[in-house]
Design an enzyme around this catalytic site. Structure first.
Site, short mmCIF file in Angstrom:
data_model
loop_
_atom_site.label_atom_id
_atom_site.label_comp_id
_atom_site.label_asym_id
_atom_site.label_seq_id
_atom_site.Cartn_x
_atom_site.Cartn_y
_atom_site.Cartn_z
CG HIS A 14 -1.87 1.16 1.26
ND1 HIS A 14 -3.21 0.99 1.52
CD2 HIS A 14 -1.71 2.49 1.08
CE1 HIS A 14 -3.82 2.15 1.48
NE2 HIS A 14 -2.92 3.09 1.21
CG HIS A 16 -0.80 7.12 -1.01
ND1 HIS A 16 -2.03 7.33 -1.59
CD2 HIS A 16 -1.06 6.42 0.13
CE1 HIS A 16 -2.98 6.79 -0.85
NE2 HIS A 16 -2.41 6.23 0.20
CE LYS A 99 -7.88 2.00 -0.60
NZ LYS A 99 -6.73 2.72 -0.15
CG HIS A 136 -9.96 4.27 3.40
ND1 HIS A 136 -8.78 4.93 3.52
CD2 HIS A 136 -10.75 4.72 4.41
CE1 HIS A 136 -8.83 5.75 4.56
NE2 HIS A 136 -10.03 5.65 5.11
CG HIS A 174 -4.96 2.09 5.85
ND1 HIS A 174 -6.29 2.06 6.12
CD2 HIS A 174 -4.82 2.79 4.70
CE1 HIS A 174 -6.93 2.70 5.16
NE2 HIS A 174 -6.06 3.15 4.30
CG ASP A 247 -1.66 4.77 3.94
OD1 ASP A 247 -1.69 5.19 2.77
OD2 ASP A 247 -2.51 5.08 4.80
O1 DOR Z 1 -3.58 9.33 5.76
C1 DOR Z 1 -3.94 9.03 4.62
N1 DOR Z 1 -3.40 9.60 3.54
N2 DOR Z 1 -4.91 8.14 4.48
C2 DOR Z 1 -5.46 7.86 3.30
O2 DOR Z 1 -6.33 7.06 3.24
C3 DOR Z 1 -5.04 8.60 2.09
C4 DOR Z 1 -3.68 9.10 2.24
C5 DOR Z 1 -3.31 10.12 1.19
O3 DOR Z 1 -3.56 9.87 0.01
O4 DOR Z 1 -2.76 11.14 1.55
ZN ZN Z 2 -3.41 5.07 1.61
#
Ligand code: DOR
Ligand code: ZN
Length: 347
Positions: A14, A16, A99, A136, A174, A247
């Site tokens: 997971h 970003h 997702k 999520h 998460h 995450d």
């Molecule tokens: O803390 C988070 N940041 N939780 C999420 O679900 C998305 C993520 C983000 O994309 O910044």
């Molecule tokens: Zn995330």
């Protein structure tokens, strides 16, 4: 005394990576992972197989030469997602998963699912084709306390959804609560859960006690200490249904340090050092590899990596930046709040 630990190359289930200047800045910090599930919550989100393929190309171009990272793409489920596009992109090897963000649950989730009945045909096609749904797990009902949103989601949404779509493979992303741990444990072979690095380290006091600390604010928000302990027990148990999804979610400091700041902790640069320390503290270093490198691959029906990495415990702390630069912005790296000793040796 130096101590070394050799692991199969960790995967991040997971992650970003964003796009543009932020992608250029953060991609090198995840380059040492093997597979990484890439979140599709760009603006606008990644909703078609063609968009996922184009995003994968941009990620590959942002990685340094020789990077191990193999981006595993996801599609952002919306009320109008086409089941045939999902299954086609999966069969063509473009996506690994889909997702699900409940609309409004978190950063860039405005296009998420508003009505679960509308996505039923997609979920059924995914169950049939063996495509994993990454969830999520928070309700968006403003009447539900933010610290209860995960537990309520399990009862109100996840359990009915899984009952309605038998055979659907689901990853609870998460997880942050003992309820999440218990539900994942009871769920059978089609259910697993990722756990982040930061939720093993902080509880809600880190965000709120003695002053407000935006760099510890993420979603789902960290809960009370008993939940953090339940997560540590699950992560260090070696059980196959729990695995690492960092995450790691970078935001510019200018967006975090606001009256209404963004959710997300940027943990990519020091995740492995932190995890090794957590597992050492739990006397579970022999189970670190299961969490970082074996369990997730097995759930996604992929072979474990044949590559190895070495972590070395030294008396001196590893060097990693406290901030990185992305274009004209800075991004703050997660501070675990305790000293780190584990170094990742260059490959
Ligand atoms: O803390 C988070 N940041 N939780 C999420 O679900 C998305 C993520 C983000 O994309 O910044
Ligand atoms: Zn995330």
């Amino acid at each position: 005394m130096t101590q070394t630990l050799t692991l199969r190359r960790p995967d991040d289930w997971h992650l970003h990576l964003r796009d543009g200047a932020m992608l250029q800045a953060v991609a090198p910090h995840s380059a040492g992972f093997g597979r990484a599930i890439i979140m599709p919550n760009l603006v606008p989100p990644v909703v078609t197989g063609a968009q996922a393929a184009a995003y994968r190309d941009r990620i590959r171009a942002a990685l340094p030469p020789g990077a191990a990272l193999d981006p595993q793409m996801t599609l952002y489920l919306t009320d109008s997602t086409d089941p045939a596009d999902v299954v086609g992109a999966f069969r063509d090897g473009i996506i690994r998963a889909v997702k699900l963000y409940p609309a409004g649950a978190t950063t860039n989730s405005a296009s998420g699912v508003t009505d679960f009945n509308r996505v039923r045909p997609v979920l059924e096609a995914m169950a049939e084709a063996g495509v994993t749904l990454c969830v999520h797990g928070e309700v968006t009902d403003p009447a539900v306390d933010i610290f209860d949103r995960e537990a309520v989601f399990i009862d109100r949404v996840l359990e009915p959804l899984r009952r309605a779509t038998p055979g659907l493979r689901v990853v609870m992303e998460h997880i942050t609560t003992s309820e999440g741990v218990a539900y994942a444990r009871a769920g059978g072979d089609n259910l697993a859960a990722t756990i982040t690095t930061h939720h093993l380290v902080i509880n809600r006091n880190a965000i709120l006690a003695g002053g407000i600390r935006p760099h510890y604010y993420c979603l789902p928000v960290a809960k009370r200490e008993s939940h953090r302990l339940a997560l540590r027990e699950a992560a260090t148990s070696g059980e196959g249904r729990f695995f690492l999804g960092t995450d790691s979610a970078p935001h510019p400091d200018s967006a975090k340090l606001q009256p209404c700041g963004c959710a997300g902790c940027f943990t990519a640069p020091n995740t492995l050092s932190i995890l090794a320390q957590v597992f050492e503290d739990e006397d579970a270093l022999d189970r670190l590899e299961a969490f970082t490198s074996l369990n997730g691959a097995a759930f996604y029906r992929l072979p474990a990596s044949e590559d190895r990495i070495t972590l070395t415990r030294r008396d001196t702390p590893p060097t990693y930046p406290t901030h990185i630069t992305a274009g004209s912005e800075t991004v703050t790296v997660f501070d675990p709040g305790f000293p780190l000793f584990w170094h990742q040796e260059p490959a």
